[in-house]
Design a protein around this motif. Structure first.
Motif, PDB file in Angstrom:
ATOM      1  N   PRO A 158      -3.548  -5.221  11.313  1.00 21.91           N
ATOM      2  CA  PRO A 158      -3.907  -6.609  10.973  1.00 21.91           C
ATOM      3  C   PRO A 158      -4.328  -6.747   9.408  1.00 21.91           C
ATOM      4  N   VAL A 159      -4.212  -8.025   9.055  1.00 24.68           N
ATOM      5  CA  VAL A 159      -4.937  -8.442   7.690  1.00 24.68           C
ATOM      6  C   VAL A 159      -5.822  -9.437   7.887  1.00 24.68           C
ATOM      7  N   VAL A 160      -6.890  -9.122   6.811  1.00 25.64           N
ATOM      8  CA  VAL A 160      -7.938 -10.425   6.544  1.00 25.64           C
ATOM      9  C   VAL A 160      -7.801 -10.737   5.212  1.00 25.64           C
ATOM     10  N   LEU A 161      -7.621 -12.011   5.079  1.00 29.53           N
ATOM     11  CA  LEU A 161      -7.395 -12.500   3.700  1.00 29.53           C
ATOM     12  C   LEU A 161      -8.522 -13.651   3.632  1.00 29.53           C
ATOM     13  N   LEU A 162      -9.507 -13.591   2.487  1.00 32.24           N
ATOM     14  CA  LEU A 162     -10.219 -14.442   2.291  1.00 32.24           C
ATOM     15  C   LEU A 162      -9.987 -15.213   0.845  1.00 32.24           C
ATOM     16  N   PHE A 163     -10.206 -16.681   0.919  1.00 36.11           N
ATOM     17  CA  PHE A 163      -9.757 -17.340  -0.102  1.00 36.11           C
ATOM     18  C   PHE A 163     -10.889 -18.259  -0.593  1.00 36.11           C
ATOM     19  N   VAL A 164     -10.930 -18.551  -1.724  1.00 34.37           N
ATOM     20  CA  VAL A 164     -11.996 -19.610  -2.450  1.00 34.37           C
ATOM     21  C   VAL A 164     -11.043 -20.402  -3.401  1.00 34.37           C
ATOM     22  N   LYS A 165     -11.078 -21.844  -2.959  1.00 38.11           N
ATOM     23  CA  LYS A 165     -10.554 -22.622  -3.427  1.00 38.11           C
ATOM     24  C   LYS A 165      -8.982 -22.469  -3.757  1.00 38.11           C
ATOM     25  N   GLY A 166      -8.176 -21.693  -2.509  1.00 39.97           N
ATOM     26  CA  GLY A 166      -6.786 -21.741  -2.696  1.00 39.97           C
ATOM     27  C   GLY A 166      -6.461 -20.366  -3.331  1.00 39.97           C
ATOM     28  N   LYS A 167      -7.462 -19.470  -3.929  1.00 38.30           N
ATOM     29  CA  LYS A 167      -7.271 -18.156  -4.463  1.00 38.30           C
ATOM     30  C   LYS A 167      -7.557 -16.993  -3.613  1.00 38.30           C
ATOM     31  N   GLU A 168      -6.873 -16.257  -3.372  1.00 36.58           N
ATOM     32  CA  GLU A 168      -7.254 -14.897  -2.610  1.00 36.58           C
ATOM     33  C   GLU A 168      -8.464 -14.122  -3.383  1.00 36.58           C
ATOM     34  N   VAL A 169      -9.394 -13.928  -2.631  1.00 35.78           N
ATOM     35  CA  VAL A 169     -10.392 -13.148  -3.368  1.00 35.78           C
ATOM     36  C   VAL A 169     -10.724 -11.807  -2.918  1.00 35.78           C
ATOM     37  N   HIS A 170     -10.408 -11.829  -1.619  1.00 34.87           N
ATOM     38  CA  HIS A 170     -10.695 -10.336  -0.889  1.00 34.87           C
ATOM     39  C   HIS A 170      -9.645 -10.029   0.008  1.00 34.87           C
ATOM     40  N   ARG A 171      -9.213  -8.781   0.364  1.00 36.03           N
ATOM     41  CA  ARG A 171      -8.168  -8.429   1.198  1.00 36.03           C
ATOM     42  C   ARG A 171      -8.825  -7.216   2.126  1.00 36.03           C
ATOM     43  N   GLU A 172      -8.336  -7.252   3.180  1.00 38.96           N
ATOM     44  CA  GLU A 172      -8.710  -5.809   4.210  1.00 38.96           C
ATOM     45  C   GLU A 172      -7.467  -5.629   4.915  1.00 38.96           C
ATOM     46  N   ALA A 173      -6.892  -4.526   5.189  1.00 41.09           N
ATOM     47  CA  ALA A 173      -5.729  -4.319   5.876  1.00 41.09           C
ATOM     48  C   ALA A 173      -5.848  -3.148   6.609  1.00 41.09           C
ATOM     49  N   ARG A 174      -5.254  -3.107   7.861  1.00 38.48           N
ATOM     50  CA  ARG A 174      -5.097  -2.214   8.794  1.00 38.48           C
ATOM     51  C   ARG A 174      -6.525  -1.639   9.588  1.00 38.48           C
ATOM     52  N   ILE A 175      -7.192  -0.933   8.776  1.00 37.16           N
ATOM     53  CA  ILE A 175      -8.486  -0.510   9.130  1.00 37.16           C
ATOM     54  C   ILE A 175      -9.691  -1.236   8.346  1.00 37.16           C
ATOM     55  N   VAL A 176     -10.069  -2.059   8.966  1.00 39.58           N
ATOM     56  CA  VAL A 176     -11.350  -2.904   8.403  1.00 39.58           C
ATOM     57  C   VAL A 176     -12.711  -2.492   8.642  1.00 39.58           C
ATOM     58  N   PRO A 177     -13.529  -1.790   7.842  1.00 41.78           N
ATOM     59  CA  PRO A 177     -14.654  -1.718   7.951  1.00 41.78           C
ATOM     60  C   PRO A 177     -15.526  -2.941   8.073  1.00 41.78           C
ATOM     61  N   ILE A 178     -16.364  -3.150   9.294  1.00 36.91           N
ATOM     62  CA  ILE A 178     -17.009  -4.131   9.483  1.00 36.91           C
ATOM     63  C   ILE A 178     -18.181  -4.685   8.671  1.00 36.91           C
ATOM     64  N   GLU A 179     -19.229  -3.766   8.379  1.00 39.58           N
ATOM     65  CA  GLU A 179     -20.322  -3.895   7.653  1.00 39.58           C
ATOM     66  C   GLU A 179     -19.900  -4.451   6.128  1.00 39.58           C
ATOM     67  N   PRO A 180     -19.117  -3.566   5.455  1.00 38.15           N
ATOM     68  CA  PRO A 180     -18.511  -3.936   4.170  1.00 38.15           C
ATOM     69  C   PRO A 180     -17.976  -5.394   4.037  1.00 38.15           C
ATOM     70  N   LEU A 181     -17.236  -5.825   5.128  1.00 38.56           N
ATOM     71  CA  LEU A 181     -16.665  -7.082   5.374  1.00 38.56           C
ATOM     72  C   LEU A 181     -18.044  -8.350   5.332  1.00 38.56           C
ATOM     73  N   LYS A 182     -18.742  -8.035   6.422  1.00 38.62           N
ATOM     74  CA  LYS A 182     -19.778  -8.846   6.509  1.00 38.62           C
ATOM     75  C   LYS A 182     -20.660  -9.112   5.018  1.00 38.62           C
TER      76      LYS A 182
END
Length: 113
Positions: A75-99
């Protein structure tokens, strides 16, 4: 919003991240055990942050997504702010840092206006 919207076209994906102050895109594929186990862990994070509009897309339904976002694994988790990718996590996603990252970005977005 908090609830993940199922996206079934590249146009719907673009509408999600290009028109919102903050958004998250979760990219997965069927048969991916990591995808299946990760989603229930990240869904409550974004349910608690309504400043993010959340979308979920299946790589097999929208194969163009791989080229659009240089997706090589799921899986991939992409975070965007105003249309710009600002953070990406892929495959193994550590939950606490993502929070923590979601909280930081959420605070930033809430102070933008």
């Amino acid at each position: 919003m908090g609830t993940f919207q199922e996206l079934t076209s590249i146009e719907a994906v673009k509408e999600l991240y290009l028109t919102q102050p903050a958004s998250v895109l979760y990219i997965s594929s069927p048969g991916c055990a990591v995808c299946a186990s990760l989603f229930p862990q990240i869904e409550p994070i974004f349910a608690a942050h309504p400043e993010f509009r959340a979308g979920r897309v299946d790589l097999t339904d929208v194969p163009q997504i791989a080229g659009e976002f240089s997706v090589f694994t799921v899986p991939v988790v992409l975070l965007f702010v105003k249309g710009k990718e600002v953070h990406r996590e892929a495959r193994i996603v550590p939950i606490e840092p993502l929070k923590r990252k979601v909280e930081q970005i959420g605070q930033f977005v809430l102070t933008m206006d």
